[in-house]
Design a protein around this motif. Structure first.
Motif, PDB file in Angstrom:
ATOM      1  N   MET A  22       0.825  -1.156  -0.097  1.00  0.00           N
ATOM      2  CA  MET A  22       0.051   0.164  -0.139  1.00  0.00           C
ATOM      3  C   MET A  22       0.882   1.239  -0.022  1.00  0.00           C
ATOM      4  N   LEU A  23       2.154   1.231   0.237  1.00  0.00           N
ATOM      5  CA  LEU A  23       3.012   2.048  -0.023  1.00  0.00           C
ATOM      6  C   LEU A  23       2.902   2.824  -1.443  1.00  0.00           C
ATOM      7  N   ALA A  24       3.213   1.777  -2.263  1.00  0.00           N
ATOM      8  CA  ALA A  24       3.032   2.011  -3.575  1.00  0.00           C
ATOM      9  C   ALA A  24       1.678   2.022  -4.325  1.00  0.00           C
ATOM     10  N   ASP A  25       0.676   1.752  -3.756  1.00  0.00           N
ATOM     11  CA  ASP A  25      -0.643   1.847  -4.354  1.00  0.00           C
ATOM     12  C   ASP A  25      -1.594   1.862  -3.031  1.00  0.00           C
ATOM     13  N   PRO A  26      -2.091   2.912  -2.622  1.00  0.00           N
ATOM     14  CA  PRO A  26      -3.168   3.378  -1.366  1.00  0.00           C
ATOM     15  C   PRO A  26      -4.364   2.788  -1.480  1.00  0.00           C
ATOM     16  N   ASP A  27      -4.700   2.277  -2.694  1.00  0.00           N
ATOM     17  CA  ASP A  27      -6.167   1.559  -2.936  1.00  0.00           C
ATOM     18  C   ASP A  27      -5.993  -0.127  -2.843  1.00  0.00           C
ATOM     19  N   TRP A  28      -6.391  -0.670  -1.645  1.00  0.00           N
ATOM     20  CA  TRP A  28      -6.013  -1.977  -1.640  1.00  0.00           C
ATOM     21  C   TRP A  28      -7.126  -2.878  -2.778  1.00  0.00           C
ATOM     22  N   LEU A  29      -8.001  -2.378  -3.041  1.00  0.00           N
ATOM     23  CA  LEU A  29      -8.969  -2.756  -4.414  1.00  0.00           C
ATOM     24  C   LEU A  29      -7.989  -2.944  -5.491  1.00  0.00           C
ATOM     25  N   LYS A  33      -6.294  -6.505  -7.576  1.00  0.00           N
ATOM     26  CA  LYS A  33      -6.315  -6.994  -9.114  1.00  0.00           C
ATOM     27  C   LYS A  33      -5.296  -7.520  -9.619  1.00  0.00           C
ATOM     28  N   TYR A  34      -4.180  -7.357  -8.986  1.00  0.00           N
ATOM     29  CA  TYR A  34      -2.817  -7.632  -9.663  1.00  0.00           C
ATOM     30  C   TYR A  34      -2.130  -8.508  -8.833  1.00  0.00           C
ATOM     31  N   LEU A  35      -2.407  -8.686  -7.507  1.00  0.00           N
ATOM     32  CA  LEU A  35      -1.731  -9.361  -6.639  1.00  0.00           C
ATOM     33  C   LEU A  35      -1.228 -10.672  -7.048  1.00  0.00           C
ATOM     34  N   ASP A  36      -2.173 -11.476  -7.332  1.00  0.00           N
ATOM     35  CA  ASP A  36      -1.902 -12.978  -7.565  1.00  0.00           C
ATOM     36  C   ASP A  36      -1.468 -13.064  -9.097  1.00  0.00           C
ATOM     37  N   ARG A  37      -1.866 -12.207  -9.853  1.00  0.00           N
ATOM     38  CA  ARG A  37      -1.341 -12.387 -11.191  1.00  0.00           C
ATOM     39  C   ARG A  37      -0.043 -12.003 -11.661  1.00  0.00           C
ATOM     40  N   SER A  38       0.748 -11.406 -10.632  1.00  0.00           N
ATOM     41  CA  SER A  38       2.051 -10.698 -10.773  1.00  0.00           C
ATOM     42  C   SER A  38       3.176 -11.705 -10.070  1.00  0.00           C
ATOM     43  N   SER A  39       4.222 -11.631 -10.724  1.00  0.00           N
ATOM     44  CA  SER A  39       5.445 -12.219 -10.063  1.00  0.00           C
ATOM     45  C   SER A  39       6.193 -11.189  -9.147  1.00  0.00           C
ATOM     46  N   TRP A  40       6.793 -11.738  -8.324  1.00  0.00           N
ATOM     47  CA  TRP A  40       7.142 -10.838  -7.301  1.00  0.00           C
ATOM     48  C   TRP A  40       8.545 -11.094  -6.777  1.00  0.00           C
ATOM     49  N   ILE A  41       9.420  -9.909  -6.508  1.00  0.00           N
ATOM     50  CA  ILE A  41      10.713  -9.883  -6.160  1.00  0.00           C
ATOM     51  C   ILE A  41      10.630  -9.478  -4.872  1.00  0.00           C
ATOM     52  N   VAL A  42      11.330 -10.051  -3.768  1.00  0.00           N
ATOM     53  CA  VAL A  42      11.236  -9.686  -2.383  1.00  0.00           C
ATOM     54  C   VAL A  42      12.788  -9.369  -1.775  1.00  0.00           C
ATOM     55  N   ALA A  43      12.844  -8.380  -1.011  1.00  0.00           N
ATOM     56  CA  ALA A  43      14.182  -8.185  -0.539  1.00  0.00           C
ATOM     57  C   ALA A  43      13.679  -8.190   0.835  1.00  0.00           C
ATOM     58  N   GLU A  44      14.794  -8.843   1.793  1.00  0.00           N
ATOM     59  CA  GLU A  44      14.819  -9.224   3.066  1.00  0.00           C
ATOM     60  C   GLU A  44      16.224  -8.822   3.773  1.00  0.00           C
ATOM     61  N   ILE A  45      16.090  -8.509   5.065  1.00  0.00           N
ATOM     62  CA  ILE A  45      17.246  -8.278   5.689  1.00  0.00           C
ATOM     63  C   ILE A  45      17.073  -8.928   7.011  1.00  0.00           C
ATOM     64  N   ARG A  46      17.753  -9.962   7.264  1.00  0.00           N
ATOM     65  CA  ARG A  46      17.829 -10.603   8.399  1.00  0.00           C
ATOM     66  C   ARG A  46      16.410 -11.211   8.501  1.00  0.00           C
ATOM     67  N   GLY A  47      15.852 -11.717   7.504  1.00  0.00           N
ATOM     68  CA  GLY A  47      14.469 -12.254   7.565  1.00  0.00           C
ATOM     69  C   GLY A  47      13.181 -11.326   7.539  1.00  0.00           C
ATOM     70  N   GLY A  54       6.706  -6.323  -7.978  1.00  0.00           N
ATOM     71  CA  GLY A  54       5.998  -7.020  -8.449  1.00  0.00           C
ATOM     72  C   GLY A  54       5.682  -6.637 -10.069  1.00  0.00           C
ATOM     73  N   TYR A  55       5.467  -7.826 -10.949  1.00  0.00           N
ATOM     74  CA  TYR A  55       5.514  -7.394 -12.421  1.00  0.00           C
ATOM     75  C   TYR A  55       4.560  -8.375 -12.948  1.00  0.00           C
ATOM     76  N   MET A  56       3.696  -8.016 -14.093  1.00  0.00           N
ATOM     77  CA  MET A  56       3.037  -9.007 -14.700  1.00  0.00           C
ATOM     78  C   MET A  56       2.815  -8.794 -16.113  1.00  0.00           C
ATOM     79  N   PRO A  57       2.651  -9.828 -16.947  1.00  0.00           N
ATOM     80  CA  PRO A  57       2.478  -9.770 -18.346  1.00  0.00           C
ATOM     81  C   PRO A  57       1.378  -8.623 -18.903  1.00  0.00           C
ATOM     82  N   VAL A  58       1.787  -7.885 -19.758  1.00  0.00           N
ATOM     83  CA  VAL A  58       0.501  -7.293 -20.432  1.00  0.00           C
ATOM     84  C   VAL A  58       0.417  -7.975 -21.960  1.00  0.00           C
ATOM     85  N   ASP A  59       1.358  -8.532 -22.438  1.00  0.00           N
ATOM     86  CA  ASP A  59       1.104  -9.263 -23.794  1.00  0.00           C
ATOM     87  C   ASP A  59       2.243 -10.192 -23.824  1.00  0.00           C
TER      88      ASP A  59
END
Length: 157
Positions: A22-29, A33-47, A54-59
């Motif tokens: 929600m930092l990047a998109d303040p509207d949870w709705l 719409k794209y949460l489960d259709r996207s591939s996600w890269i995650v950054a972690e520090i000490r877990g 996240g990115y998803m196909p357009v075509d």
């Protein structure tokens, strides 16, 4: 930055921190719409998950970065750039030749970051946020009205 671990892929059934998304998109709705259709890269520090991208196909040949966010306590340290560059690398490895990202006219730091990563502005969609979000958005003392569309060509020549 040696303690940073960037992982990919994140299983779609693994929860990503809602507060980061929600930092990047303040509207949870919109996020849903794209949460489960996207591939996600995650950054972690000490877990601790401190950033997501996240990115998803357009075509068949292009994808769109849908959400890129870093916890405010970890911003300004280059982690966002690392996430975006890793997402670009992954998308290129998946065969995408063009990556698009959209952000608000008031998102000054994000506009700078995307351009540092090689994105170029291609168009402005006037009043996008006014017409598509239920509440007004303000960043940096600026009313977020227009959507700025940027893209990068990932083809190796």
């Amino acid at each position: 930055m040696n303690e940073l671990v960037i992982t990919r892929p994140r299983q779609s059934n693994e929860a990503l921190p809602k507060e980061l998304l929600m930092l990047a998109d303040p509207d949870w709705l919109q996020v849903e719409k794209y949460l489960d259709r996207s591939s996600w890269i995650v950054a972690e520090i000490r877990g601790l998950v401190i950033g997501v991208c996240g990115y998803m196909p357009v075509d068949a040949s292009s994808a769109e970065i849908m959400n890129a966010a870093v916890d405010p306590d970890f911003q300004g340290k280059g982690y966002g750039k690392q996430l975006i560059l890793r997402a670009l690398e992954q998308a290129m490895n998946e065969g995408y030749q063009k990556i698009i990202v959209r952000t608000g006219n008031s998102s000054l730091d994000q506009l700078g970051l995307y351009q540092k990563c090689g994105f170029r502005m291609v168009r402005i969609e006037r009043d996008y946020f006014v017409n598509n979000y239920p509440e007004p958005i303000y960043e940096n003392g600026i009313h977020c009205r227009d959507q700025v569309v940027l893209e990068i060509n990932t083809r190796r020549e």
